[in-house]
Design an enzyme around this catalytic site. Structure first.
Site, mmCIF file in Angstrom:
data_model
loop_
_atom_site.group_PDB
_atom_site.id
_atom_site.type_symbol
_atom_site.label_atom_id
_atom_site.label_comp_id
_atom_site.label_asym_id
_atom_site.label_seq_id
_atom_site.Cartn_x
_atom_site.Cartn_y
_atom_site.Cartn_z
ATOM 1 N N LYS A 1 -5.428 0.998 5.972
ATOM 2 C CA LYS A 1 -5.378 -0.450 6.177
ATOM 3 C C LYS A 1 -5.659 -0.821 7.629
ATOM 4 C CE LYS A 1 -2.255 -4.402 5.325
ATOM 5 N NZ LYS A 1 -0.892 -4.768 4.858
ATOM 6 N N GLU B 1 0.070 -2.505 -3.495
ATOM 7 C CA GLU B 1 0.488 -1.999 -2.190
ATOM 8 C C GLU B 1 1.994 -1.714 -2.209
ATOM 9 O OE1 GLU B 1 0.136 -3.444 2.494
ATOM 10 O OE2 GLU B 1 0.294 -4.944 0.895
ATOM 11 N N CYS C 1 -4.227 -6.044 1.055
ATOM 12 C CA CYS C 1 -3.417 -7.207 1.407
ATOM 13 C C CYS C 1 -4.007 -8.066 2.527
ATOM 14 C CB CYS C 1 -1.991 -6.752 1.742
ATOM 15 S SG CYS C 1 -0.753 -8.082 1.596
#
Length: 500
Positions: free
Chosen positions: A177, A75, A210
């Site tokens: 995300k 990321e 993440c």
């Protein structure tokens, strides 16, 4: 005879290729914009990003030489972080939706303007003949077809985005995300995206980023769909003693019975390190220690192809351990005259949560500690322990975590305290000398429990035996530690209570 030998060899190789594949992840020390809050031109942004992409190119070549079929980058690895909504504008590209159109940026570079990064990544995958996943910022016009009524005030969407390319450079997946972590430059997608792509060598992969791994959507949603292989670019800031990168990413792999390809960024100032190729049966990982050189690391490993599974298989996915144990719930412990009910309990904060603790200071014993009705039990025997040098405690917490994120937990953990005072229990520690054989268990009100064993100098151990039994009981048995115990943990996520 030679023809027969060659035929047998080819059949063996074919079977091997079907049953396993070679994966690679790269932990990248990102070349950062020194002043990310000041807008830059597209030209300057490209000059900056090409420096990181040059390193990607080198690592893709190295991975290909080792036989990698899929390569994952972290990321924020191309552009960096800490941008404002306006200062990131020069770094944005508009990424087409592969579910709506087919596009190979390397083969058709002229179809879209301002897609230099997409073209570079596509050609990288094509040149080295591997599937490639990277993370980059995406600009989408607003209103989007999916949610025209929820446009941001400036009339555009900006997303933290994974892109996946096939080995011929075709853009095969785009994921925005869902769970942002203090990312002022990006928007939460107006509609949940559960994104997968298929490969000829390992079937289906799911995409997450993440902070997503701590939440039900989209991560658990993917697992419930039967996706057994997760691609996980991350910029993970380590948080001992329960949420170090390799510790939790490996725990999720074990608890969910999936493979996690975890590529982290490397940044010592932000305590970012720890990448791995985690399967339910193995772990290939890297975790830098203090004073290690601040540099990238490529990991390559052959891993098994995991068969898709149905929703009902998820909860019973771990191996079993004998069901007999000394576990007791709060009521039976209170009524018992056994030693495990006589140790004093104290409260100390671990990961900002008020854990109930009891000290682990006998040579061997059965201990129980409860937070409300949630009780954690430890049956243990010290193999090496000097109580004058190291203090240990068994902790339990059941409640809503509200610092830097909101999520409901039931956690059972044996930890080394940072000092010899009870107030130090729950604080960060990376080294330990004490070793024990143990059985750690609790009865959870959730099927989502993630087990981990972390030992001296940030080394992961595969638990000897795991069991998820009817009624929510989870047990982890382990012995013959290779290093001193830092944390043994059963990390339960109560997803259904996150918003209460």
């Amino acid at each position: 005879m030679l023809a027969l030998v060659l035929l047998v060899f080819c059949l063996v190789e074919t079977d091997s290729a079907v049953d396993s594949y070679v994966a690679a992840v790269y932990e990248h020390r990102v070349i950062l914009n020194p002043d990310p809050r000041v807008p830059v031109s597209r030209r300057d942004a490209l000059i900056h990003m090409q420096k990181n992409l040059d390193i990607y190119e080198e690592q893709a070549a190295r991975a290909a030489l080792q036989g990698a079929q899929i390569l994952v980058f972290p990321e924020d690895g191309i552009h960096g972080f800490n941008f404002t909504r306006s200062s990131i504008s020069g770094y944005l590209e508009t990424i087409p939706d592969p579910e709506q159109e087919s596009w190979n940026p390397c083969a058709e570079p002229g179809r879209y303007n301002n897609t230099e990064v997409l073209q570079r990544l596509s050609c990288m995958a094509r040149r080295h003949n591997l599937y490639l996943v990277a993370n980059m910022p995406d600009l989408q016009p607003c209103p989007m077809k999916t949610a025209p009524s929820s446009c941001p005030p400036d009339g555009r969407w900006q997303f933290n985005t994974n892109v996946a390319f096939s080995s011929d450079g075709l853009l095969v997946a785009r994921y925005h995300k869902q769970n942002l972590y203090f990312e002022e430059s990006f928007d939460t997608p107006p509609k949940l995206e559960v994104i997968t792509f298929d490969t000829p060598f390992a079937g289906t992969f799911g995409l997450i980023i993440c902070f997503d791994i701590l939440f039900h959507d989209p991560t658990v949603a993917l697992v419930k769909m039967g996706v057994r292989q997760l691609i996980f670019p991350t910029a993970w800031m380590n948080a001992l003693p329960l949420l170090d990168s390799i510790q939790f990413h490996r725990a999720f792999s074990l608890g969910a019975n999936v493979t996690v390809l975890s590529a982290n960024t490397r940044n010592d100032q932000l305590i970012m390190t720890g990448s791995g190729i985690f399967t339910p049966f193995s772990a290939t990982f890297h975790h830098a220690l203090k004073d290690d050189p601040e540099e990238g690391r490529l990991l390559v490993a052959r891993v098994p192809v995991l068969d898709p599974m149905g929703v009902d298989d998820v909860a019973e996915s771990t191996s079993s351990v004998p069901t007999e144990s000394a576990y007791c719930d709060k009521e039976s412990c209170a009524a018992s005259s056994s030693p495990q009910s006589s140790y004093p309990t104290f409260t100390a904060f671990m990961m900002h949560d008020p854990f109930k603790f009891v000290l682990i200071n006998e040579t061997e014993s059965n201990l129980t500690v409860c937070d409300g009705t949630f009780c954690c039990h430890l049956q243990y025997k010290w193999i090496a322990h000097d109580e004058r040098k190291e203090l240990y405690a068994l902790g339990a917490f059941a409640g809503l975590h509200t610092v830097n994120g909101r999520y409901a937990l039931q956690v059972c953990a044996a930890v080394r305290c940072a000092g010899l005072e009870t107030s130090s229990c729950g604080q960060e520690v990376e080294e330990a000398e004490s070793k024990m054989d143990f059985l750690l268990e609790a009865t959870f009100q959730t099927e989502y429990v993630y087990p981990s064993v972390l030992v001296n100098r940030m080394v992961l151990e595969q638990p000897e035996k795991l069991e998820k039994a009817a009624g929510g009981r989870v047990a982890m048995k382990h012995s013959k530690l290779s290093g001193g115990l830092i944390t043994a943990c059963l990390y339960g996520r109560m997803y259904h209570l996150d918003n209460e």
